[in-house]
Design a protein around this motif. Sequence first.
Motif, PDB file in Angstrom:
ATOM      1  N   CYS A  60       0.853  -1.185   0.000  1.00 28.32           N
ATOM      2  CA  CYS A  60       0.000   0.000   0.000  1.00 28.32           C
ATOM      3  C   CYS A  60       0.891   1.238   0.000  1.00 28.32           C
ATOM      4  O   CYS A  60       2.069   1.180   0.356  1.00 28.32           O
ATOM      5  N   CYS A  74      -6.658   0.293   6.777  1.00 33.20           N
ATOM      6  CA  CYS A  74      -6.341   0.789   5.438  1.00 33.20           C
ATOM      7  C   CYS A  74      -7.455   1.701   4.922  1.00 33.20           C
ATOM      8  O   CYS A  74      -8.615   1.287   4.827  1.00 33.20           O
ATOM      9  N   ASP A  85      -0.823  -6.351   2.561  1.00 31.26           N
ATOM     10  CA  ASP A  85      -1.875  -5.425   2.982  1.00 31.26           C
ATOM     11  C   ASP A  85      -1.575  -4.974   4.409  1.00 31.26           C
ATOM     12  O   ASP A  85      -0.687  -5.521   5.063  1.00 31.26           O
ATOM     13  N   HIS A  86      -2.344  -4.010   4.888  1.00 34.03           N
ATOM     14  CA  HIS A  86      -2.164  -3.604   6.292  1.00 34.03           C
ATOM     15  C   HIS A  86      -3.512  -3.264   6.923  1.00 34.03           C
ATOM     16  O   HIS A  86      -4.490  -2.965   6.238  1.00 34.03           O
ATOM     17  N   ASP A 117       0.555   3.687   1.999  1.00 36.21           N
ATOM     18  CA  ASP A 117       0.480   4.304   3.327  1.00 36.21           C
ATOM     19  C   ASP A 117       1.867   4.604   3.885  1.00 36.21           C
ATOM     20  O   ASP A 117       2.681   3.702   4.093  1.00 36.21           O
TER      21      ASP A 117
END
Length: 168
Positions: free
Chosen positions: A41, A111, A107-108, A43
């Motif tokens: 991502c 999100c 992924d985290h 982020d």
Amino acid sequence: MCTNGLTRRQMGLFAVAATGFGLLPFSVRAAGEAEALGLTCIDYRLVDDATRFFGSLHLTKEYDQVSLAGASLAAVSPKFPSSNAAFWDQLALAKQLHHVRKLVALDHRDCGAYKAAFGEKFAGTGEAEAAQHKSVMLNVKRQLDSRYPGFGFEGYLMALDGTAERLV
């Protein structure tokens, strides 16, 4: 002797080597192999953690990386069609240029892209959130299997403290 300390002979050898390198096809000069394509991502909170994570998988200098909002979600969500196209184009290019053999999706939790894509159906936290990420990752794996049979896939979910668990 040249003024920079190189002899004429050294300069000649350098010129021959540079010319020979220039005659190689570009694909040979730019080629190399990488084990995986790492999908993360965008982020900012987890950039350093993601790098450490790929290192923990012994992929340091052995992976290409694509960062798109939502990571695995970017590959398959109808909410982000331009991200879908970008992901599949980058995967095809990584396969062509560096012969990557697997996709490692990271992924985290918490999100924003998942929140945007799922709206009120966003699973929130805990096991429900992990299950939602896993469902998306399984969708990526199905599409990956359809497009590139035998291509490897690993899916992980990272907490905001940098710890990660394998979901797929």
